[in-house]
Design a protein around this motif. Structure first.
Motif, PDB file in Angstrom:
ATOM      1  N   CYS A 148       0.873  -1.060   0.151  1.00 14.53           N
ATOM      2  CA  CYS A 148       0.135  -0.079  -0.348  1.00 14.53           C
ATOM      3  C   CYS A 148       0.668   1.498   0.241  1.00 14.53           C
ATOM      4  O   CYS A 148       0.362   2.721  -0.172  1.00 14.53           O
ATOM      5  N   GLY A 149       2.141   1.293   0.139  1.00 17.86           N
ATOM      6  CA  GLY A 149       3.204   2.323   0.281  1.00 17.86           C
ATOM      7  C   GLY A 149       3.119   3.389   1.294  1.00 17.86           C
ATOM      8  O   GLY A 149       2.357   3.083   2.397  1.00 17.86           O
ATOM      9  N   LEU A 150       4.143   3.969   1.541  1.00 17.00           N
ATOM     10  CA  LEU A 150       3.555   5.205   2.737  1.00 17.00           C
ATOM     11  C   LEU A 150       1.997   5.297   2.889  1.00 17.00           C
ATOM     12  O   LEU A 150       2.414   6.674   1.895  1.00 17.00           O
ATOM     13  N   ARG A 151       2.119   6.120   4.293  1.00 15.68           N
ATOM     14  CA  ARG A 151       0.822   7.676   3.890  1.00 15.68           C
ATOM     15  C   ARG A 151       1.224   8.275   5.199  1.00 15.68           C
ATOM     16  O   ARG A 151       2.179   7.927   5.900  1.00 15.68           O
ATOM     17  N   CYS A 152       0.821   9.879   4.604  1.00 17.28           N
ATOM     18  CA  CYS A 152       1.426  10.718   5.831  1.00 17.28           C
ATOM     19  C   CYS A 152       0.362  11.459   5.904  1.00 17.28           C
ATOM     20  O   CYS A 152      -0.237  11.350   4.831  1.00 17.28           O
ATOM     21  N   TYR A 153       0.528  12.639   7.104  1.00 19.14           N
ATOM     22  CA  TYR A 153      -0.303  13.542   7.065  1.00 19.14           C
ATOM     23  C   TYR A 153       0.610  14.564   6.078  1.00 19.14           C
ATOM     24  O   TYR A 153       0.683  15.033   5.819  1.00 19.14           O
ATOM     25  N   THR A 154      -1.020  15.113   5.766  1.00 17.12           N
ATOM     26  CA  THR A 154      -1.231  15.998   4.778  1.00 17.12           C
ATOM     27  C   THR A 154      -1.504  17.441   4.744  1.00 17.12           C
ATOM     28  O   THR A 154      -2.739  17.410   5.104  1.00 17.12           O
ATOM     29  N   THR A 191      -4.835  12.173   5.637  1.00 17.78           N
ATOM     30  CA  THR A 191      -3.811  11.409   5.666  1.00 17.78           C
ATOM     31  C   THR A 191      -3.334  11.410   3.634  1.00 17.78           C
ATOM     32  O   THR A 191      -4.978  11.792   2.931  1.00 17.78           O
ATOM     33  N   LYS A 192      -2.949  10.950   2.664  1.00 19.65           N
ATOM     34  CA  LYS A 192      -2.637  10.117   2.317  1.00 19.65           C
ATOM     35  C   LYS A 192      -1.752   9.147   1.487  1.00 19.65           C
ATOM     36  O   LYS A 192      -0.560   9.709   2.464  1.00 19.65           O
ATOM     37  N   SER A 193      -1.483   8.017   0.538  1.00 19.14           N
ATOM     38  CA  SER A 193      -0.384   7.433   0.672  1.00 19.14           C
ATOM     39  C   SER A 193       0.176   8.277  -0.870  1.00 19.14           C
ATOM     40  O   SER A 193      -0.458   8.821  -1.430  1.00 19.14           O
ATOM     41  N   CYS A 194       1.300   8.059  -0.601  1.00 23.55           N
ATOM     42  CA  CYS A 194       1.747   8.186  -1.337  1.00 23.55           C
ATOM     43  C   CYS A 194       2.439   8.094  -2.356  1.00 23.55           C
ATOM     44  O   CYS A 194       2.850   6.872  -2.875  1.00 23.55           O
ATOM     45  N   PRO A 195       2.817   8.795  -3.761  1.00 21.83           N
ATOM     46  CA  PRO A 195       3.745   8.189  -4.664  1.00 21.83           C
ATOM     47  C   PRO A 195       5.009   7.043  -4.414  1.00 21.83           C
ATOM     48  O   PRO A 195       5.404   7.567  -3.300  1.00 21.83           O
ATOM     49  N   VAL A 196       5.085   6.016  -5.104  1.00 19.79           N
ATOM     50  CA  VAL A 196       6.058   5.090  -5.107  1.00 19.79           C
ATOM     51  C   VAL A 196       7.502   6.545  -4.934  1.00 19.79           C
ATOM     52  O   VAL A 196       8.590   6.070  -4.340  1.00 19.79           O
ATOM     53  N   ILE A 197       7.633   7.111  -5.878  1.00 18.96           N
ATOM     54  CA  ILE A 197       8.844   8.281  -5.864  1.00 18.96           C
ATOM     55  C   ILE A 197       9.438   8.769  -4.022  1.00 18.96           C
ATOM     56  O   ILE A 197      10.510   9.124  -4.188  1.00 18.96           O
TER      57      ILE A 197
END
Length: 101
Positions: A18-24, A36-42
């Protein structure tokens, strides 16, 4: 016991997939940052940016190459919250103990 081990492996695999999730957010009160959002792969870090002289804070996803200066980056899901995490609390306690001893 084997089912528990299998569930743990599945959870770890799904978390990684699912990748990294960060507060935005961009807000005046860091504690109000709940989106929160799921960050793009980069992107492999979460960040918090507070500029001296301004009451605004910005949080989101970032690449480790761009981290530094006023941008505080961290590793792990939702690590850029306003609430102190366990390593921060331990570091604070060690700092306080060193002052008193």
């Amino acid at each position: 016991m084997m089912k528990l081990f299998g569930a743990l492996i599945l959870f770890i695999t799904l978390s990684a997939a699912c990748g990294l999730r960060c507060y935005t957010c961009t807000a005046t009160d860091p504690k109000s940052c709940i989106d929160t959002k799921s960050c793009p792969v980069i992107f492999n870090r979460c960040f918090s940016l507070r500029i001296d002289g301004y009451t605004m804070v910005t949080k989101g996803c970032q690449n480790s190459i761009a981290c530094g200066g006023a941008m505080a980056c961290c590793e792990g899901n939702l690590c850029n919250s306003a609430l102190p995490t366990a390593p921060c609390v331990i570091l604070l306690l060690v700092s306080l103990a060193s002052i008193f001893f």
